[in-house]
Scaffold this motif. Structure first.
Motif, PDB file in Angstrom:
ATOM      1  N   LEU A   1      38.405  39.911  32.128  1.00 29.96           N
ATOM      2  CA  LEU A   1      38.683  40.144  33.537  1.00 29.96           C
ATOM      3  C   LEU A   1      39.133  38.828  34.166  1.00 29.96           C
ATOM      4  O   LEU A   1      38.450  37.804  34.030  1.00 29.96           O
ATOM      5  CB  LEU A   1      37.439  40.676  34.252  1.00 29.96           C
ATOM      6  CG  LEU A   1      37.042  42.116  33.914  1.00 29.96           C
ATOM      7  CD1 LEU A   1      35.695  42.454  34.535  1.00 29.96           C
ATOM      8  CD2 LEU A   1      38.102  43.094  34.388  1.00 29.96           C
TER       9      LEU A   1
ATOM     10  N   SER B   1      41.055  36.796  37.659  1.00 20.66           N
ATOM     11  CA  SER B   1      41.365  36.813  39.083  1.00 20.66           C
ATOM     12  C   SER B   1      42.562  35.894  39.311  1.00 20.66           C
ATOM     13  O   SER B   1      42.448  34.670  39.161  1.00 20.66           O
ATOM     14  CB  SER B   1      40.150  36.350  39.897  1.00 20.66           C
ATOM     15  OG  SER B   1      40.409  36.432  41.275  1.00 20.66           O
TER      16      SER B   1
ATOM     17  N   ASP C   1      42.685  41.351  40.783  1.00 26.49           N
ATOM     18  CA  ASP C   1      41.914  41.439  39.541  1.00 26.49           C
ATOM     19  C   ASP C   1      42.756  42.054  38.439  1.00 26.49           C
ATOM     20  O   ASP C   1      43.388  43.102  38.624  1.00 26.49           O
ATOM     21  CB  ASP C   1      40.660  42.293  39.767  1.00 26.49           C
ATOM     22  CG  ASP C   1      39.672  41.624  40.699  1.00 26.49           C
ATOM     23  OD1 ASP C   1      39.161  40.552  40.332  1.00 26.49           O
ATOM     24  OD2 ASP C   1      39.421  42.154  41.796  1.00 26.49           O
TER      25      ASP C   1
ATOM     26  N   ARG D   1      32.926  45.020  36.515  1.00 22.18           N
ATOM     27  CA  ARG D   1      32.087  43.823  36.411  1.00 22.18           C
ATOM     28  C   ARG D   1      30.602  44.197  36.422  1.00 22.18           C
ATOM     29  O   ARG D   1      29.798  43.646  35.665  1.00 22.18           O
ATOM     30  CB  ARG D   1      32.401  42.855  37.548  1.00 22.18           C
ATOM     31  CG  ARG D   1      33.727  42.112  37.381  1.00 22.18           C
ATOM     32  CD  ARG D   1      33.858  40.959  38.375  1.00 22.18           C
ATOM     33  NE  ARG D   1      35.015  40.127  38.049  1.00 22.18           N
ATOM     34  CZ  ARG D   1      36.230  40.312  38.540  1.00 22.18           C
ATOM     35  NH1 ARG D   1      36.449  41.306  39.387  1.00 22.18           N
ATOM     36  NH2 ARG D   1      37.241  39.535  38.174  1.00 22.18           N
ATOM     37  N   SER D   2      30.247  45.124  37.286  1.00 22.02           N
ATOM     38  CA  SER D   2      28.845  45.536  37.363  1.00 22.02           C
ATOM     39  C   SER D   2      28.406  46.241  36.089  1.00 22.02           C
ATOM     40  O   SER D   2      27.306  46.003  35.577  1.00 22.02           O
ATOM     41  CB  SER D   2      28.640  46.468  38.562  1.00 22.02           C
ATOM     42  OG  SER D   2      28.884  45.791  39.772  1.00 22.02           O
TER      43      SER D   2
ATOM     44  N   ARG E   1      29.589  45.863  33.090  1.00 31.20           N
ATOM     45  CA  ARG E   1      29.451  44.855  32.024  1.00 31.20           C
ATOM     46  C   ARG E   1      28.148  44.076  32.170  1.00 31.20           C
ATOM     47  O   ARG E   1      27.586  43.602  31.184  1.00 31.20           O
ATOM     48  CB  ARG E   1      30.628  43.883  32.044  1.00 31.20           C
ATOM     49  CG  ARG E   1      31.955  44.475  31.616  1.00 31.20           C
ATOM     50  CD  ARG E   1      33.017  43.402  31.570  1.00 31.20           C
ATOM     51  NE  ARG E   1      32.906  42.552  30.415  1.00 31.20           N
ATOM     52  CZ  ARG E   1      33.497  41.366  30.278  1.00 31.20           C
ATOM     53  NH1 ARG E   1      34.222  40.876  31.270  1.00 31.20           N
ATOM     54  NH2 ARG E   1      33.361  40.661  29.180  1.00 31.20           N
TER      55      ARG E   1
END
Length: 261
Positions: A157, A159, A187, A211-212, A214
């Motif tokens: 991931l 940014s 993202d 993200r959460s 993971r």
């Protein structure tokens, strides 16, 4: 008379030095180890000294082909700056260019380098099993709330503030127009699926949920998080849609829930 190992180390130190004239060993003594005739010895040593640097520049261009195409002639300057700032320290040339994104910093070239390095890491990542849609059918209804996920090792991931989608899709990146920068970062998802590296730009809600997930968030927690973007009556459908896409894309390596423990 120095041993072969000593001679090799002396020559290596000379080749790795920033300049052919910067060495703890007297140049004449070093050249005499290469050939009796000084001019011929200097030419041979110079070939090794130059070839080593050209090879490192080639490795960098192979790891960052789009950046090399976009930067054009200035890529040689980038490669030289990088070579001086980050000498090769790893036995494998695969890891030589890993510091380039950080060196280029918060810039269009830095974002492009970050993305290309992530694509290379995704390609080299370990293999893993992948969950299929049919695996969801066997889940008991009471397992969904606590459902958790493990993801493919290739997943990255990022940014990034630079608009890179059109550039990556271009057949001739060197002819692409100016690279646009946006005030806020977007993202990006990078991964490998069926032996091909892939990427896509994520929506804000998907990036937050991925993200959460993971980090260990359950399906129920993802639903709660999605309330920031969607009405409560649409949250479950959105969460299920995200999970389906992650599975179809080959991102989910395994599922787990309390009933499995």
């Amino acid at each position: 008379m120095p041993t072969l190992a000593q001679t090799q180390r002396q020559l290596q130190r000379w080749i790795l030095s920033d300049s052919p004239h910067r060495t703890a060993m007297p140049p004449r003594a070093l050249l005499k180890l290469i050939a009796d005739e000084p001019k011929q010895a200097a030419q041979r040593a110079g070939i090794y000294h130059t070839a080593y640097r050209l090879r490192l520049d080639e490795v960098l261009a192979n790891d960052y082909p789009v950046l090399a195409a976009v930067a054009g002639e200035t890529f040689a300057d980038i490669a030289e700056r990088y070579r001086r700032a980050h000498p090769s320290r790893h036995p494998s040339a695969r890891w030589y260019g890993r510091h380039l994104p950080a060196m280029l910093g918060d810039s269009a070239h830095g974002d492009l380098a970050c993305l290309e390095w992530a694509l290379g890491e995704a390609f080299d990542a370990a293999d893993a099993d992948a969950v299929v849609i049919e695996d969801l059918a066997g889940l008991p209804a009471d397992a969904w709330a606590g459902l958790g996920f493990a993801f493919d090792p290739s997943l990255r991931l990022l940014s990034l503030k630079t608009e890179l989608a059109a550039l990556l899709a271009a057949e001739s990146p060197q002819h692409h127009g100016p690279i646009e920068r946006r005030p806020d970062a977007a993202d990006w998802l990078v991964w490998r699926h069926r032996r091909q590296t892939r990427w896509r730009v994520l929506s804000e809600d998907e990036a937050a949920c991925l993200r959460s997930a993971r980090a260990g968030a359950s399906f129920e927690a993802l639903c709660e998080q999605l309330c920031r973007w969607h009405p409560p009556e649409h949250v479950a459908q959105r969460a299920a849609g995200l999970l389906k896409r992650w599975i179809v894309d080959g991102l989910v390596a395994s599922l787990h829930h309390p009933a499995m423990r």
